[in-house]
Design a protein around this motif. Structure first.
Motif, PDB file in Angstrom:
ATOM      1  N   LEU A   1       1.186  -1.065  -0.180  1.00 58.25           N
ATOM      2  CA  LEU A   1      -0.230  -0.088   0.203  1.00 58.25           C
ATOM      3  C   LEU A   1       0.696   1.070  -0.150  1.00 58.25           C
ATOM      4  CD1 LEU A   1      -2.947   1.039  -0.167  1.00 58.25           C
ATOM      5  CD2 LEU A   1      -3.303   1.024   2.692  1.00 58.25           C
ATOM      6  N   LEU A   2       2.369   1.126   0.394  1.00 59.72           N
ATOM      7  CA  LEU A   2       2.726   2.567   0.580  1.00 59.72           C
ATOM      8  C   LEU A   2       3.304   2.392  -0.375  1.00 59.72           C
ATOM      9  CD1 LEU A   2       4.745   2.017   4.083  1.00 59.72           C
ATOM     10  CD2 LEU A   2       3.068   3.379   3.261  1.00 59.72           C
ATOM     11  N   ALA A   3       4.025   1.197  -1.360  1.00 58.37           N
ATOM     12  CA  ALA A   3       4.410   1.622  -2.607  1.00 58.37           C
ATOM     13  C   ALA A   3       3.425   2.194  -3.458  1.00 58.37           C
ATOM     14  CB  ALA A   3       4.605   0.230  -3.460  1.00 58.37           C
ATOM     15  N   ALA A   4       1.791   1.905  -3.957  1.00 56.04           N
ATOM     16  CA  ALA A   4       0.893   2.226  -4.560  1.00 56.04           C
ATOM     17  C   ALA A   4       0.892   4.184  -3.512  1.00 56.04           C
ATOM     18  CB  ALA A   4      -0.543   1.761  -4.297  1.00 56.04           C
ATOM     19  N   VAL A   5       0.968   4.228  -2.941  1.00 58.13           N
ATOM     20  CA  VAL A   5       0.313   6.022  -2.367  1.00 58.13           C
ATOM     21  C   VAL A   5       2.070   6.130  -1.984  1.00 58.13           C
ATOM     22  CG1 VAL A   5      -1.034   7.012  -0.839  1.00 58.13           C
ATOM     23  CG2 VAL A   5      -1.456   4.707  -1.708  1.00 58.13           C
ATOM     24  N   PRO A   6       2.402   7.496  -2.800  1.00 56.96           N
ATOM     25  CA  PRO A   6       4.151   7.766  -2.411  1.00 56.96           C
ATOM     26  C   PRO A   6       3.720   8.395  -0.983  1.00 56.96           C
ATOM     27  CG  PRO A   6       4.063   7.320  -5.005  1.00 56.96           C
ATOM     28  CD  PRO A   6       1.972   7.617  -3.471  1.00 56.96           C
ATOM     29  N   GLU A   7       2.934   9.159  -0.898  1.00 62.61           N
ATOM     30  CA  GLU A   7       2.320  10.625   0.376  1.00 62.61           C
ATOM     31  C   GLU A   7       2.236   9.978   1.272  1.00 62.61           C
ATOM     32  OE1 GLU A   7      -1.772  10.251  -2.193  1.00 62.61           O
ATOM     33  OE2 GLU A   7       0.194   9.867  -2.945  1.00 62.61           O
ATOM     34  N   ALA A   8       2.079   8.353   1.606  1.00 65.44           N
ATOM     35  CA  ALA A   8       1.309   8.006   2.764  1.00 65.44           C
ATOM     36  C   ALA A   8       2.757   7.585   3.736  1.00 65.44           C
ATOM     37  CB  ALA A   8       0.822   6.696   2.393  1.00 65.44           C
ATOM     38  N   LYS A   9       2.414   7.045   4.564  1.00 66.29           N
ATOM     39  CA  LYS A   9       3.489   6.657   6.136  1.00 66.29           C
ATOM     40  C   LYS A   9       2.831   5.542   6.540  1.00 66.29           C
ATOM     41  CE  LYS A   9       6.651  10.818   6.385  1.00 66.29           C
ATOM     42  NZ  LYS A   9       7.370  11.580   6.857  1.00 66.29           N
ATOM     43  N   GLY A  10       3.631   4.573   7.466  1.00 62.88           N
ATOM     44  CA  GLY A  10       3.125   2.933   7.810  1.00 62.88           C
ATOM     45  C   GLY A  10       3.723   3.316   9.391  1.00 62.88           C
TER      46      GLY A  10
END
Length: 252
Positions: A51-60
């Protein structure tokens, strides 16, 4: 052959989940453009990293109590260039303050959120606390495909009882009662279960075949045979539902 028994190298996901199904889940979650993702009982966090790879602005953030799985998660994050956007913490998720997040993943780990037995209803209330309004929860939760017989229960995990799980309709009702609407409902199929259960055992089965007299062999043989018997008892009885849940915004 190595003298060290390998561990779960055949599994991409630590559950009965195929690549096509995982891809669809990631697409649906990524479409909400989350900025924060929390993974409860993350293991090696394959879904979180995808999911992080698909949403570059996200942090996990991934939470788990298994240090070996977390080490694998960190290696995978580094190999994919994601280690600057994800944190893995070795701690209990019980009462965790690490939310709310835009997306919360809880795949086969709802028991980590509560000491209640059965855990599902209370875990769903905790998930509602941990997700932001407008966000999503992806829950992977066991359910009975049909009522188990006493004979089947006696062959499952120690102390297995019919009250350990609900049927799918009740599981969905509990999600609604906890403050969600179900956006997407899907269940693992027979092939996904067989690939998971075979992959769960395969490394050690191959190792054991080549090391029948190893000092560790007797314990590993007993564990493998016990798990295979348990699988044969819940095969076709225990299901896994994957629910994409939308939190209901509180009035006010």
């Amino acid at each position: 052959m190595t003298d060290t028994p390998p561990r779960l190298s055949r599994l991409v996901f630590h559950g009965p989940l195929s690549e096509p199904r995982a891809d669809g889940m990631v697409r649906r979650l990524a479409a909400t453009r989350p900025r924060s993702v929390l993974d409860i009982g993350c293991g090696w966090a394959e879904m979180l990293l995808r999911l992080l790879a698909a949403v570059p602005e996200a942090k996990g953030t991934g939470i788990d109590i298994d240090g070996e799985d977390l080490a694998r998660a960190r290696r995978n994050a580094g190999a994919r260039g994601l280690d600057d956007r994800v944190e893995f913490v070795e701690e209990s998720a019980l009462g965790t303050p690490r939310g709310p997040a835009d997306v919360v993943l809880c795949l086969g780990a709802s028991q980590a959120l509560t000491t209640a037995e059965p855990s599902t209803a209370e875990a769903l209330r905790e998930l509602r606390r941990l997700v932001n309004d407008g966000g999503r929860v992806l829950l992977g939760e066991g359910f009975w495909e049909r009522p188990p017989t006493e004979s089947e229960l006696s062959g499952m995990w120690p102390g297995a009882a019919a009250s350990d799980h609900h049927d799918l309709a009740t599981l969905l009702d509990l999600a609604v009662e906890a403050g969600f609407r179900p956006e997407w409902t899907e269940t693992a199929d027979r092939r996904e279960w067989e690939e998971f259960e075979s992959g769960y055992q395969a490394d050690l089965e191959v190792w054991l075949a080549g090391h029948p007299e190893h000092p560790l062999a007797a314990g590993i043989r007993e564990r493998l045979d016990r798990h295979r018997a348990q699988w044969m008892s819940y095969r076709g009885v225990l299901g896994i539902a994957y629910l994409t849940l939308v939190p209901v915004t509180a009035a006010g």
